[in-house]
Scaffold this active site. Structure first.
Site, mmCIF file in Angstrom:
data_model
loop_
_atom_site.group_PDB
_atom_site.id
_atom_site.type_symbol
_atom_site.label_atom_id
_atom_site.label_comp_id
_atom_site.label_asym_id
_atom_site.label_seq_id
_atom_site.Cartn_x
_atom_site.Cartn_y
_atom_site.Cartn_z
ATOM 1 N N THR A 187 0.774 -1.115 0.126
ATOM 2 C CA THR A 187 0.006 -0.221 0.030
ATOM 3 C C THR A 187 0.783 1.392 -0.027
ATOM 4 O O THR A 187 2.061 1.263 0.542
ATOM 5 C CB THR A 187 -0.917 0.064 1.245
ATOM 6 N N ASP A 188 0.409 2.416 -0.657
ATOM 7 C CA ASP A 188 1.237 3.483 -0.483
ATOM 8 C C ASP A 188 1.134 4.087 1.206
ATOM 9 O O ASP A 188 0.325 3.383 1.769
ATOM 10 C CB ASP A 188 0.614 4.470 -1.478
ATOM 11 N N TRP A 189 1.976 4.967 1.424
ATOM 12 C CA TRP A 189 2.091 5.005 2.869
ATOM 13 C C TRP A 189 0.981 5.628 3.729
ATOM 14 O O TRP A 189 1.118 6.967 3.988
ATOM 15 C CB TRP A 189 3.247 6.011 2.932
ATOM 16 N N THR A 190 -0.267 5.013 3.858
ATOM 17 C CA THR A 190 -1.027 5.599 4.846
ATOM 18 C C THR A 190 -1.425 4.532 5.764
ATOM 19 O O THR A 190 -1.457 3.235 5.225
ATOM 20 C CB THR A 190 -2.264 6.013 4.108
#
Ligand code: GLC
Length: 755
Positions: free
Chosen positions: A257-260
């Protein structure tokens, strides 16, 4: 505190216990996952805290994230570093390579492969296992803050350049992350903005680049983007991550996942997200709670844990690589300079170029402070940046000293509030500098003392913020005045003016391009940019770049231009989360963005509607000329095979980029783009009189359009035309062919709009 001294028996027991556990690399991954507890699996699939744990102090500052070590099973921690134009570390220098836009402008898969290879080598030296690259979102709008790190407005140019880059990196045993999947084409409110597009658009444009990339490469990871897609977070979308990415595209790797951390973890796991980066203990806890309350099935967690272990066993860290922290900077610089020259685009040349070393007046703040790359994840802490001033001096030009002094004292001229004002808009990296005003008398004086004038116009942008149309796409008054005054003075003296665009994405050119004698688009060319620009200006390198994105006459000429936050002026450096409803901002283009242009992005719109542009997709000049001959297209089984011969008919050696565009019959569709790029290639360096035949193979399936209602690709029966040449508006050769019967290709249910 009483210290524990393990007895011999105790040590034997511990070894026996550890030895009883299956070990990664010795036992099967299935056995390990079977032996792991739920807690251990939950730790493995969530990025670990880089500042705590046994790895504390070992992780280089600037690293994107790490996976958790589980010694019990012989699982080491592994490392993921940014970014697309080089490794981003704050305390170590690494090579800043040319940006994605320039690489795509080379139309040269070999150039992309070389950059990938070089970044793979530097990754080994720095202990990196996966480079968080390539960034490959479609350039839907010239104002997107991250255009510089992406590739093109076209999915074929994007997907195949990305594939070459990935193959280059992975040839060194280092992983990649094809990002950001999918339809993440603006930075404003990127964590919560809803990209709204119909299924045909999603398939033919926004996932097509990834589909082709995965056909020609096998990235160890794909990064799921932040945004919503038609009302559903991409990271939670089973349709996108499983039905399309895995079932249709056949992707077997890992989805990171992108960084969240602010998503529904069990929903993400079920959708097909495997590794949660940057990772927080809350996510680990949420996984365990979800198992407890039944909202998460163990099989989803087992799948993710399996994917993470399948990734880890491939990594250099697992294979024993330890960072030497020593990079071959010379090799990096050589690659950076050569590829930079390969992707610069000559937009205009009324005889000013190639230029011999001369007394030269160099104008523009960015002539003395080259913008090597953009801000954010793609920022690179390079050992040096070769400015255009240095590059020209290295090439034997004598620069006007008074001007150089004036520009070098630049900071003394701009007021503090201008500095402050421009400082706010930076996520990681540097701010845009306003142009310095130069008086006419000084310009006129310089026209007497010099033989040539060179002006640089610069634009920087980056992650977390988009560009503002009237400040960043348009040239500013003082920039236009500089071009006007310099051209007037030098032309009055019978001398030439060359303009260099050191830009992150297209700018307005139509209103002023008649003035300079030559225009070179150098993009953000990496740390060796000044020398690479001088190589092209002097003819040491014959420019062969072609535009990967249209330069429109006017920003609003593009269909859908108003469906972008083109005038969203912010007081923050990072506009990832905007909350328009709380800040009294409009919802349109911030809470949601309508991709109203559909598939008609870039040249698909301009060419199909015969809309004039300043410089079209695929445009670029050379110092030589080429002729095409023997164009041919044949049907061979399920492919079309096309070829064309290119001859250098000019007086200097040069390379020619060739696009294969196809015009298809409508079939059952009410509309199709007039032409679409289906393959491309580039000749080797051809000496005057030399020829090379380029061949292209395109599966018939790739000529299809997507029928959303039937959820299938359809290739129409009938007469097609193939056009050869990079600039679709001026094909250099063409050939006709027929497809005797319509063909359809069923796919699993597409990612239908949620509403
Ligand atoms: C960022 C970016 C992504 C980057 C990641 C790690 O938010 O969107 O491209 O790789 O976080 O820094």
């Amino acid at each position: 505190m009483k210290r524990f001294f393990p007895t011999l028996a105790g040590i034997c027991l511990l070894c026996a216990a550890a030895a009883a556990q299956p070990q990664l690399g010795k036992d099967s991954i299935q056995q390990i996952v079977k032996a792991m507890t739920a807690e251990e699996k939950a730790l493995l699939v969530v990025g670990a805290n880089m500042d705590e744990g046994p790895w504390k102090g070992q992780i280089l500052s600037g690293t994107g994230g790490i996976t958790c070590a589980l010694d019990k099973y012989g699982i080491p921690y592994t490392v993921m570093m940014d970014g697309p134009v080089g490794i981003r570390l704050y305390d170590y220098n690494t090579t800043c390579f040319p940006t994605g836009l320039l690489t795509a402008a080379s139309w040269d898969k070999e150039a992309a492969y070389r950059i990938g290879e070089a970044i793979g080598e530097e990754s080994i030296a720095m202990g990196n296992d996966v480079i968080l690259a390539p960034g490959m979102n479609i350039l839907r709008n010239p104002l997107n803050g991250r255009n510089f790190e992406y590739f093109a407005e076209d999915p074929v140019l994007t997907g195949l350049i990305a594939a070459a880059y990935i193959n280059g990196v992975q040839s060194k045993g280092v992983g990649t992350s094809a990002k950001h999947f999918a339809a993440n084409s603006q930075e404003t409110n990127r964590l919560d903005g809803d990209s709204r597009l119909d299924t045909r658009t999603l398939r033919e444009i926004y996932t097509k680049a990834f589909e082709l990339c995965l056909r020609d490469s096998d990235p160890w990871t794909v990064m799921a983007s932040y945004n919503y897609l038609n009302g559903e977070y991409t990271q939670e979308s089973y349709d996108l991550l499983t039905k399309i990415l895995r079932n249709d595209f056949g992707y077997k790797g890992l989805v990171v996942t992108d960084w969240t951390g602010k998503r529904n973890t069990p929903k993400q796991l079920h959708a097909g997200s495997d590794l949660f980066m940057g990772g927080s203990p809350k996510q680990t806890a949420h996984i365990l709670e979800s198992l407890e309350n039944g909202s998460l099935k163990m099989e989803d967690l087992d799948r993710a844990a399996t994917k993470v272990l399948e990734l880890i066993v491939k990594t250099p860290s697992f294979k024993g690589n330890r960072p030497s922290l020593k990079i071959d900077m010379e090799a990096g610089a050589k690659t950076a300079r050569e590829v930079a020259g390969d992707g610069m685009v000559l937009l205009k040349n009324d005889g000013a170029l190639p230029a011999s070393p001369a007394k030269t007046a160099l104008f523009g703040v960015y002539s003395y402070d080259l913008i090597q790359g953009g801000n954010g994840a793609a920022w690179v802490n390079s050992p040096h940046v070769v400015s255009l001033a240095e590059g020209l001096q290295n090439a034997g030009f004598t620069l006007d000293g008074d001007l150089a002094e004036l520009y070098k004292g630049y900071d003394a001229f701009i007021t503090q509030d201008v500095k402050n004002n421009h400082k706010i808009n930076v996520h990681v990296g540097v701010a845009q500098k306003p142009e310095l005003e130069i008086t006419r008398p000084l310009i006129e004086r310089s026209a007497k003392d010099n033989d040539l004038a060179v002006i640089t116009i610069g634009r920087i942008s980056g992650e977390g913020r988009d560009r503002i149309m009237d400040r960043e796409f348009l040239l500013q008054k003082n920039e236009l005045a500089l071009i006007e005054d310099v051209c007037k003075a030098y032309h009055a003296a019978g001398k030439k003016v060359v303009l260099v665009l050191n830009i992150c994405s297209p700018v307005e050119t139509a209103s002023w391009k008649e003035k300079p004698d030559a225009i070179l688009c150098a993009w953000l060319p990496g740390q060796e940019g000044g020398d690479a620009i001088a190589d092209v200006l002097t003819g040491k390198v014959n420019p062969s770049g072609r535009l990967p994105m249209t330069f429109p006459n006017d920003y609003f000429d593009a269909e859908g231009a108003e469906n972008f936050p083109y005038n969203f002026i912010s007081d923050r450096a990072n506009e990832s989360v905007v909350h328009p409803e709380r800040r009294g901002l409009p919802l349109k283009n911030i809470a949601y963005t309508d991709y109203s242009e559909g598939i008609y992005v870039g040249y698909r719109y301009f060419n199909t509607n015969n809309k004039a542009v300043s410089y079209p997709f695929g445009y670029g000049l050379s110092y030589t000329s080429f002729e095409y001959s023997s164009p041919s297209v044949k049907l061979r089984g399920n492919d079309i095979v096309a070829s064309v011969t290119v001859t250098n008919t000019g007086s200097v050696a040069g390379r020619e980029a060739v696009g294969l565009y196809i015009s298809a019959p409508l079939g059952s569709f009410s509309d199709k783009p007039s032409v679409e790029l289906k393959e491309f290639g580039k000749t080797r360096l051809l000496q005057p009189g030399e020829s090379e035949t380029l061949s292209f193979t395109v599966p018939v399936r790739q000529l299809a359009s997507f029928n959303s209602a039937a959820s299938r690709w359809e290739t129409a029966k009938g007469g097609y035309r193939a056009y050869f040449g990079a600039n679709a508006l001026e094909p250099a050769a063409e050939a006709a062919f027929r497809i005797g019967s319509a063909k359809t290709y069923k796919v699993s249910r597409a990612c239908e709009p949620a509403n």
